[in-house]
Design a protein around this motif. Structure first.
Motif, mmCIF file in Angstrom:
data_model
loop_
_atom_site.group_PDB
_atom_site.id
_atom_site.type_symbol
_atom_site.label_atom_id
_atom_site.label_comp_id
_atom_site.label_asym_id
_atom_site.label_seq_id
_atom_site.Cartn_x
_atom_site.Cartn_y
_atom_site.Cartn_z
ATOM 1 N N LEU A 107 5.633 -6.921 -13.243
ATOM 2 C CA LEU A 107 4.588 -7.393 -13.944
ATOM 3 C C LEU A 107 4.828 -6.697 -15.489
ATOM 4 N N LEU A 152 -10.216 -26.472 0.295
ATOM 5 C CA LEU A 152 -10.275 -25.841 1.441
ATOM 6 C C LEU A 152 -10.148 -24.401 1.536
ATOM 7 N N VAL A 163 6.562 -3.714 -7.813
ATOM 8 C CA VAL A 163 5.650 -5.161 -8.488
ATOM 9 C C VAL A 163 5.232 -4.682 -9.911
ATOM 10 N N TRP A 184 8.188 -16.116 -6.518
ATOM 11 C CA TRP A 184 7.035 -15.416 -7.365
ATOM 12 C C TRP A 184 7.883 -14.996 -8.721
ATOM 13 N N GLY A 210 0.791 -11.751 -7.305
ATOM 14 C CA GLY A 210 2.077 -10.856 -7.104
ATOM 15 C C GLY A 210 1.502 -9.479 -6.512
ATOM 16 N N TRP A 211 0.604 -8.913 -7.199
ATOM 17 C CA TRP A 211 0.149 -7.629 -6.779
ATOM 18 C C TRP A 211 -0.641 -7.688 -5.619
ATOM 19 N N HIS A 212 -1.493 -8.771 -5.340
ATOM 20 C CA HIS A 212 -2.588 -8.981 -4.133
ATOM 21 C C HIS A 212 -1.292 -9.157 -2.886
ATOM 22 N N THR A 213 -0.255 -9.979 -3.118
ATOM 23 C CA THR A 213 0.536 -10.444 -2.049
ATOM 24 C C THR A 213 1.548 -9.356 -1.815
ATOM 25 N N PHE A 214 2.168 -8.695 -2.632
ATOM 26 C CA PHE A 214 3.288 -7.765 -2.340
ATOM 27 C C PHE A 214 2.993 -6.241 -2.576
ATOM 28 N N ALA A 215 1.780 -5.960 -3.261
ATOM 29 C CA ALA A 215 1.448 -4.465 -3.644
ATOM 30 C C ALA A 215 0.348 -4.026 -2.688
ATOM 31 N N ARG A 216 -0.684 -4.742 -2.874
ATOM 32 C CA ARG A 216 -2.196 -4.313 -2.273
ATOM 33 C C ARG A 216 -2.670 -5.546 -1.649
ATOM 34 N N TRP A 242 -0.538 -15.310 -12.434
ATOM 35 C CA TRP A 242 0.807 -14.797 -11.723
ATOM 36 C C TRP A 242 0.810 -13.407 -11.211
ATOM 37 N N MET A 243 0.368 -12.383 -12.150
ATOM 38 C CA MET A 243 0.233 -11.125 -12.045
ATOM 39 C C MET A 243 -0.657 -10.596 -10.716
ATOM 40 N N VAL A 262 -1.543 -17.519 -21.410
ATOM 41 C CA VAL A 262 -1.865 -16.077 -20.906
ATOM 42 C C VAL A 262 -2.689 -16.150 -19.535
ATOM 43 N N PHE A 311 0.819 -1.256 0.038
ATOM 44 C CA PHE A 311 -0.135 -0.009 -0.032
ATOM 45 C C PHE A 311 0.771 1.173 -0.035
ATOM 46 N N LEU A 335 -5.286 -25.374 10.030
ATOM 47 C CA LEU A 335 -4.096 -25.474 9.703
ATOM 48 C C LEU A 335 -3.572 -26.633 9.474
ATOM 49 N N TRP A 378 -4.438 -27.720 6.011
ATOM 50 C CA TRP A 378 -3.637 -27.086 4.929
ATOM 51 C C TRP A 378 -2.334 -27.918 5.082
ATOM 52 N N LEU A 416 -2.302 -18.341 -17.130
ATOM 53 C CA LEU A 416 -1.355 -18.496 -15.936
ATOM 54 C C LEU A 416 -0.657 -17.294 -15.659
ATOM 55 N N VAL A 417 -0.192 -16.213 -16.492
ATOM 56 C CA VAL A 417 0.517 -15.032 -16.330
ATOM 57 C C VAL A 417 -0.243 -14.318 -15.788
#
Lengths: 137, 66
Positions: A41, A90, A37, A127, B60-66, B56-57, B50, A29, B8, B11, B52-53
């Motif tokens: 991309l 899950l 990122v 990643w 990455g955005w969800h995990t590292f940016a937002r 992947w995008m 396409v 954020f 857990l 998982w 999969l990419v």
């Protein structure tokens, strides 16, 4: 996958680790995280576009590859279907409950893994390596 | 109500199954496809690449940016 020499693979691996460290140094954020990122991309999107424009390495796109003996697609589904199906079930089960503390999803588990700098660098490197693998085929 | 430790554990079971499946694939000398072989075969199709990419995008955005 395109065959690469050890130096190329090593260089790509080092680039993933290095840029993974850059990504891990940013906080979500923030403009820094967005930029870091988005740059990754963009590079992968351009690489995918170039790959698709260049066409397949073996044979035309409209002609599917000849099936190998043993119906590999069916075998792949039989081998990996139960595992991926269980993970999906899950994930949906946890997501539907909403309470992330009691029902952690995969991304909330990852959040706890990449809470520290080392874990975040590891996740970002993995990643980036996956992105490289996807477009370097 | 299912408790957090149970989720857990589920998982962990899924993760262990994935690792075991990959290890079995590695020692089966090609009779059981590994996840790499599955992905490699799937990405022979352009639209799969396409999708999969794009996934992947998003990840990455969800995990590292937002």
């Amino acid at each position: 996958m395109a065959r690469r020499g050890l130096p190329a693979v090593g260089g790509a691996g080092a680039a993933c680790v290095g840029y993974g460290a850059v990504v891990s140094a940013t906080a979500p954020f923030t403009a820094g995280a967005d930029t870091a990122v988005a740059l990754a991309l963009g590079v992968v999107a351009v690489a995918l576009g170039l790959r698709l424009a260049a066409g397949p390495v073996t044979g035309p796109v409209l002609v599917p590859p000849a099936p190998a003996p043993g119906a590999p697609a069916r075998r792949a589904v039989a081998v990996w279907g139960p595992v991926l199906g269980a993970a999906l079930a899950l994930e949906l089960f946890s997501y539907a409950h909403g309470d992330r503390a009691a029902y952690p999803t995969l991304s909330s588990l990852l959040d706890s893994l990449d809470g520290g700098r080392a874990g975040k660098t590891l996740c970002a490197t993995a990643w980036l390596a996956l992105g490289w693998w996807l477009v370097d085929r | 109500m299912i408790s957090r430790p149970a989720v857990l554990a589920a998982w962990a079971l899924v993760g262990a199954a994935a690792v075991a499946t990959q290890v079995l694939s590695a020692v089966s000398r090609g009779s059981r496809p590994g996840i790499g072989a599955v992905l490699a075969r799937a990405t022979d199709r352009r639209w799969v690449s396409v999708v999969l990419v794009v996934g992947w995008m998003w990840f990455g955005w969800h995990t590292f940016a937002r």
